[in-house]
Enzyme design. Structure first.
Site, PDB file in Angstrom:
ATOM      1  CG  ASP A   8      49.906  39.640  36.397  1.00 51.70           C
ATOM      2  OD1 ASP A   8      49.525  38.538  36.778  1.00 51.70           O
ATOM      3  OD2 ASP A   8      50.269  40.558  37.159  1.00 51.70           O
ATOM      4  CG  ASP A  40      49.630  43.397  39.721  1.00 49.61           C
ATOM      5  OD1 ASP A  40      49.086  42.452  40.323  1.00 49.61           O
ATOM      6  OD2 ASP A  40      49.174  43.882  38.677  1.00 49.61           O
ATOM      7  CG  ASP A  48      50.108  38.695  43.047  1.00 53.69           C
ATOM      8  OD1 ASP A  48      49.264  37.792  43.186  1.00 53.69           O
ATOM      9  OD2 ASP A  48      50.003  39.604  42.211  1.00 53.69           O
TER      10      ASP A  48
HETATM   11  P1  ATP Z   1      45.707  40.478  35.330  1.00 51.46           P
HETATM   12  O1  ATP Z   1      45.750  39.557  36.499  1.00 51.46           O
HETATM   13  O2  ATP Z   1      46.036  39.832  34.059  1.00 51.46           O
HETATM   14  O3  ATP Z   1      46.425  41.767  35.505  1.00 51.46           O
HETATM   15  P2  ATP Z   1      43.024  41.589  35.505  1.00 51.46           P
HETATM   16  O4  ATP Z   1      43.362  43.023  35.608  1.00 51.46           O
HETATM   17  O5  ATP Z   1      42.004  41.226  34.511  1.00 51.46           O
HETATM   18  O6  ATP Z   1      44.166  40.692  35.120  1.00 51.46           O
HETATM   19  P3  ATP Z   1      41.899  41.754  38.105  1.00 51.46           P
HETATM   20  O7  ATP Z   1      42.378  43.137  38.267  1.00 51.46           O
HETATM   21  O8  ATP Z   1      41.982  40.809  39.236  1.00 51.46           O
HETATM   22  O9  ATP Z   1      42.599  41.053  36.929  1.00 51.46           O
HETATM   23  O10 ATP Z   1      40.381  41.840  37.620  1.00 51.46           O
HETATM   24  C1  ATP Z   1      39.534  40.736  37.612  1.00 51.46           C
HETATM   25  C2  ATP Z   1      38.171  41.127  37.113  1.00 51.46           C
HETATM   26  O11 ATP Z   1      37.585  42.097  37.966  1.00 51.46           O
HETATM   27  C3  ATP Z   1      38.193  41.757  35.736  1.00 51.46           C
HETATM   28  O12 ATP Z   1      38.069  40.804  34.743  1.00 51.46           O
HETATM   29  C4  ATP Z   1      36.978  42.661  35.770  1.00 51.46           C
HETATM   30  O13 ATP Z   1      35.828  41.942  35.392  1.00 51.46           O
HETATM   31  C5  ATP Z   1      36.857  43.052  37.211  1.00 51.46           C
HETATM   32  N1  ATP Z   1      37.417  44.388  37.439  1.00 51.46           N
HETATM   33  C6  ATP Z   1      38.636  44.840  37.117  1.00 51.46           C
HETATM   34  N2  ATP Z   1      38.827  46.106  37.484  1.00 51.46           N
HETATM   35  C7  ATP Z   1      37.665  46.487  38.086  1.00 51.46           C
HETATM   36  C8  ATP Z   1      37.222  47.697  38.716  1.00 51.46           C
HETATM   37  N3  ATP Z   1      37.998  48.761  38.810  1.00 51.46           N
HETATM   38  N4  ATP Z   1      35.975  47.707  39.214  1.00 51.46           N
HETATM   39  C9  ATP Z   1      35.189  46.643  39.147  1.00 51.46           C
HETATM   40  N5  ATP Z   1      35.545  45.491  38.579  1.00 51.46           N
HETATM   41  C10 ATP Z   1      36.773  45.396  38.046  1.00 51.46           C
END
Ligand code: ATP
Length: 924
Positions: free
Chosen positions: A344, A652, A656
């Site tokens: 990730d 996580d 997954d």
């Molecule tokens: P990883 O998989 O590397 O941990 P990540 O945290 O970017 O990555 P996700 O948590 O799935 O992956 O988030 C995907 C997208 O959703 C982010 O790029 C962001 O644009 C949006 N996002 C993340 N957190 C929030 C939130 N709390 N509220 C609204 N949108 C969010």
């Protein structure tokens, strides 16, 4: 009246399952019965009292094998059967001392085996236990995280997707709640839950108003009232408590067991043949029996399987020190051959410390000053402090960031930290920098309802009333733009949506590595008191973008470099934007296909278009995968495995699980990971940090090295002993070493000498070599040759010194046998020094880097001195004191053996280096 009576019953110290039908009464009634408010929860005092009354929320573990049974099982081995038979036979032959010694050895062996096995089990068990389950409760009116075991009936708990229900709860409030109850009912389709009571006699699977301990929330959120804890939960009643016992078997230990088994039959066959030949020659059958026993005892590597398990278990505790908790022993050995790590991004490769740096609203670009979570700084427009009143879109954008938000920043000991999600924390800080006060805004526009953020939907929305009846929404740019019909202009009017311009802006921000969130709002229709996905599907007004940095972890940069040197490819699999992912991946130093000097990132959408057979190629060459959904993670793992890769994959989220299970090593995040991900994993990172994976790989390689060293050290001894016995039979001499003496050698050297190799530090350059091919046998051709060489040297040394004593010096048999026994002990000690590295010369690994080896040798020599000189030992083992010349000759033989092995090793080392160099030249 009825309620009051029941209430009194509950308040009495009664067993919790007196009241069976929580599912069939209204939520309010349940709350009243347990005397608690859904908003305030219990007070701490009340919780304490109830804990005393009802006990901890833990299930009585299933009865495990008793210590006595486990001790008895130590005798359940073919070799031990032979020894027990030998005990009986020697006894009937009136060789009482021999009989007693053999039995004592068997007994001591069982004790050692038992103690070591208990230790290994305890170590693994303790680690498993160190990951205590947590639960979110409301007590004294506040949300807090407590240990799940502290829950009591009457507690109000909050759960969300990915969590396990920590106890049996009567559901009070649900939002799209779906629960996987397969652990309890066997039904694998997730059940949708509600709060309305169901019929009293409905079966477990139909009790939609309940959440049962150990079942998993796969979607949505809920608030529930704890009604049953520990053994009084449904799962507790059916005694399905997940037993703490760990499986100590891995492919390697299985292979070694099979190998030992095979060897056992071969040797028993040989022993039987020797027996038959000797008897037909007219030899005394009692003597012949002892020869056969000696052959079996000497040639079977009885200590091997146990030693391998112990060394793997030691690896587990070493890895725990590097913040990687092994849940399945097999991971220790698989880590050594891992050649792809799919990781990730957020929090694992990056710090997960977000700061908003750029804001775009109504086409204007703003910079945000100040780093970290301290809410001090300014919003700047062309280096001037921005005036919010001139841009309504900016104002609403910042308010949306603050209100559509479940996280908070707080100051503790002059340090600002986040409670909740760092992405959201950054938005709070940005709004505070612009001068907004959260409390005030929340009072003006209180929240009525919310759709929480889920990775699949990629957005979050909240509904507010009060001063304004609005919906605020934030999320990934694609998810937000899809829902907008226009955009808010600086003057507060609605304008047309220029999607291309917005996307261009997003690309610019993302290529700098910024994580971009988009925001939108809508006037809420009158009378709307709750929102669903349907209410936010279209018709929103776009407010703007906030771009935040999340710096790469410096340790991760170094760890990625080390992995690449070690022949391990690192791939980033993230939910974030492709360009953000690619920019961060470059900063971290990932390798992979590039275009125009930039790392190519493939998105989930593009992955969907790729056929399975082409995916193998893509998965192999591309190193950045963005906006990837959990099922695509699974496809990627399978594609990489189809190419023969050994894949470690992090995860996580609640979905997954399948990818983590499919991966050769599933790695769950200890801090941000859900219970589901942890359950599906082989290893858990306590600090969520990529560098801990690299650390674990290093340890895994080292454990495997040490295991190999142990095997290469122990096998020649058995070979040498077997050959000595066979040679005695062929030459028709008396046995140079008797069965009890062989037992002495094998038992003492394995513990005092062999196991010290487990403490051998990592070899220099352990991460400079490629991963071990998964199907490569432990005993390579080189190592087999060495085993043959050393086995033969042992035979020559033992037999020649024995014959020299007997034939030339005319020494008595007891003394000559003591010489022969001591030859094995001393030569093994010298050989142990050489085994500290299988390929490198001693000066490269350092003479004193493992002091345990020398302590072990000292202890072994001391025990051997007792064997030679202590009268009691002379009686027990038919040994006899030796003079200084005899001892010196044996030591001389040890030095010669060490010299020969060192020469062999050096020659082989040089040849291999030359080959490697030639290979490197031809490749370049
Ligand atoms: P990883 O998989 O590397 O941990 P990540 O945290 O970017 O990555 P996700 O948590 O799935 O992956 O988030 C995907 C997208 O959703 C982010 O790029 C962001 O644009 C949006 N996002 C993340 N957190 C929030 C939130 N709390 N509220 C609204 N949108 C969010």
């Amino acid at each position: 009246m009825h309620v009051t009576k029941e209430k009194q019953q509950i308040k009495e110290p009664i067993s919790q399952d007196r009241h069976h039908s929580w599912h069939s009464i209204a939520a309010e009634e349940a709350l009243e019965l347990l005397d608690v408010s859904a908003q305030e929860g219990l007070t701490e005092e009340e919780a304490q009292q109830r804990q005393q009354r009802y006990g901890l929320n833990v299930m009585t573990p299933k009865k495990q094998q008793s210590a006595f049974v486990r001790f008895l099982l130590q005798f359940h081995q073919p070799l031990i059967y032979i020894l027990l038979a030998a005990t009986v036979v020697t006894f009937t032959l009136e060789e009482y001392i021999d009989s007693a010694v053999i039995f004592a050895v068997v007994f001591i062996n069982a004790i050692i085996g038992y103690v070591q096995e208990t230790k290994a089990l305890a170590a693994i068990d303790a680690l498993a236990r160190s990951m205590t389950a947590k639960a979110q409760v409301i007590r004294n009116g506040n949300r807090q995280n407590i240990k799940a075991q502290e829950l009591v009936p009457g507690d109000i708990v909050l759960v969300q997707s990915g969590d396990k229900f920590p106890a049996d709860v009567r559901l009070l409030q649900v939002r799209d709640l779906k629960v996987d109850e397969s652990a309890l009912t066997g039904e694998s389709v997730a059940v949708e839950k509600k709060t309305q009571p169901v019929a009293k006699d409905d079966v477990l699977g139909d009790r939609f108003s309940m959440g049962f301990a150990s079942t998993v929330v796969t979607y949505g959120q809920a608030r529930g009232l704890v009604v049953g804890t520990g053994d009084h939960t449904e799962v507790g009643k059916i005694q399905k408590a997940i037993s703490g016992a760990q499986d100590l078997e891995t492919p390697l230990t299985k292979k070694i067991k099979e190998f030992s088994q095979l060897l056992l039959w071969v040797i028993l066959g040989l022993a039987a043949a020797v027996f038959a030949v000797e008897i037909s020659r007219g030899a005394d059958w009692a003597d012949t029996f002892m020869v056969a026993v000696a052959l079996a005892v000497g040639a079977i590597p009885e200590g091997l399987p146990v030693a391998v398990t112990i060394m793997l278990a030691l690896g587990v505790s070493k890895m725990a020190k590097r913040r990687a908790i092994i849940r399945k022993l097999v991971a220790v050995e698989t880590l050594g051959s891992t050649d792809v790590i799919c990781s990730d991004k957020t929090g694992t490769l990056t710090e997960n410390q977000m700061t908003v740096q750029q804001i775009v609203a109504a086409g204007k670009v703003y910079a945000v000053h100040g780093l970290g979570y301290r809410p001090e700084g300014h919003i700047l427009e062309q280096d001037q402090k921005a005036d919010l009143s001139t841009n309504k879109a900016l104002e609403q954008l910042l308010i949306a960031g603050l209100l559509c938000n479940d996280s908070a920043v707080k100051e503790e000991a002059d340090k600002w930290t986040i409670e909740g999600d760092p992405t959201e924390g950054a938005l709070v800080v940005a709004a505070q920098k612009a001068g907004f006060e959260r409390k005030k805004l929340e009072q003006e526009c209180p929240r009525k309802d919310a759709i929480p953020f889920e990775s699949e939907q990629q957005y979050m929305a909240t509904l507010h009333d009060g001063a304004r009846h609005v919906i605020y929404l934030k999320g990934a740019v694609e998810a937000v733009l899809d829902r907008c019909r226009g955009m808010l202009l600086a003057n507060g009017q609605e304008g047309p949506l220029d999607t291309d311009a917005i996307n261009k802006q997003v690309e610019e921000m993302a290529s700098e590595g910024l994580r971009v969130l988009a925001f939108a709002m809508a006037e809420a229709p009158d009378g709307l008191s709750g929102i669903s996905h349907e209410d936010t599907r279209s018709g929103l007004l776009f407010l703007g973008l906030q771009g935040m940095i999340d710096p790469p972890r410096q340790e991760a940069v170094e760890a990625v470099r080390l992995c690449q040197l070690a022949g391990i490819e690192v791939k980033m699999i993230t939910g974030d934007h492709a360009l953000t992912a690619s920019a961060i991946a470059s900063k971290i130093g990932l390798r992979g296909e590039t275009r125009n000097g930039k790392l190519v990132a493939i998105t989930g959408k593009e992955l969907q278009q790729i056929e399975d057979k082409d995916l193998e190629d893509v998965a192999a060459h591309i190193s950045v995968f963005a906006r990837v959904s959990p099922d695509q993670k699974l496809r990627l793992v399978k594609a990489l495995q189809a190419r023969g890769h050994v894949v470690a994959m992090t995860g996580d989220g609640v979905n997954d699980g399948p990818a983590l299970k499919q991966a050769n090593i599933g790695i769950a995040m200890g801090i941000t990971g859900t219970d589901v991900a942890k359950d599906a994993s082989d290893m858990v990172l306590t600090d969520d940090n990529f560098s801990s994976i690299e650390g674990a790989v290093e340890e895994g390689r080292s454990v495997f090295d040490n295991l190999t060293k142990f095997i290469v050290w122990t096998l020649p001894t058995n070979l040498g002993e077997g050959l000595v016995i066979l040679a005695a039979v062929v030459l028709g001499t008396q046995l140079p070493v008797q069965p009890v003496q062989l037992l002495w050698i094998n038992m003492t050297t394995a513990v005092l000498l062999g196991l010290t190799l487990a403490f051998e530090p990592k070899e220099p350059g352990i991460m400079d070599r490629p991963p071990r091919p998964p199907h490569e046998p432990i005993m390579t051709r080189d190592l087999i040759m060495r085993t043959l060489l050393v086995g033969t040297l042992l035979l020559i040394a033992c037999f020649s010194l024995y014959l020299y004593e007997r034939r030339i010096l005319g020494t008595n048999i007891a003394e000559a046998r003591t010489v022969a026994t001591t030859v094995f002990v001393v030569l093994e000690s010298f050989y142990l020094i050489s085994c500290r590295s299988l390929v490198r010369p001693m000066r490269e690994i350092g003479f004193f880097t493992n002091k345990w080896v020398y302590y072990g040798i000292a202890a072994m020599f001391f025990c051997q001195a007792l064997f030679i000189y202590l009268p009691l030992m002379n009686t027990l083992f038919s040994s006899a004191p030796l003079d200084i010349m005899q001892v010196l000759r044996i030591l001389g033989a040890g030095v010669i053996l060490l010299l020969i092995v060192t020469i062999e090793k050096t020659i082989r080392f040089r040849i291999n280096r030359r080959k490697e160099k030639e290979k490197a030249v031809t490749e370049s």
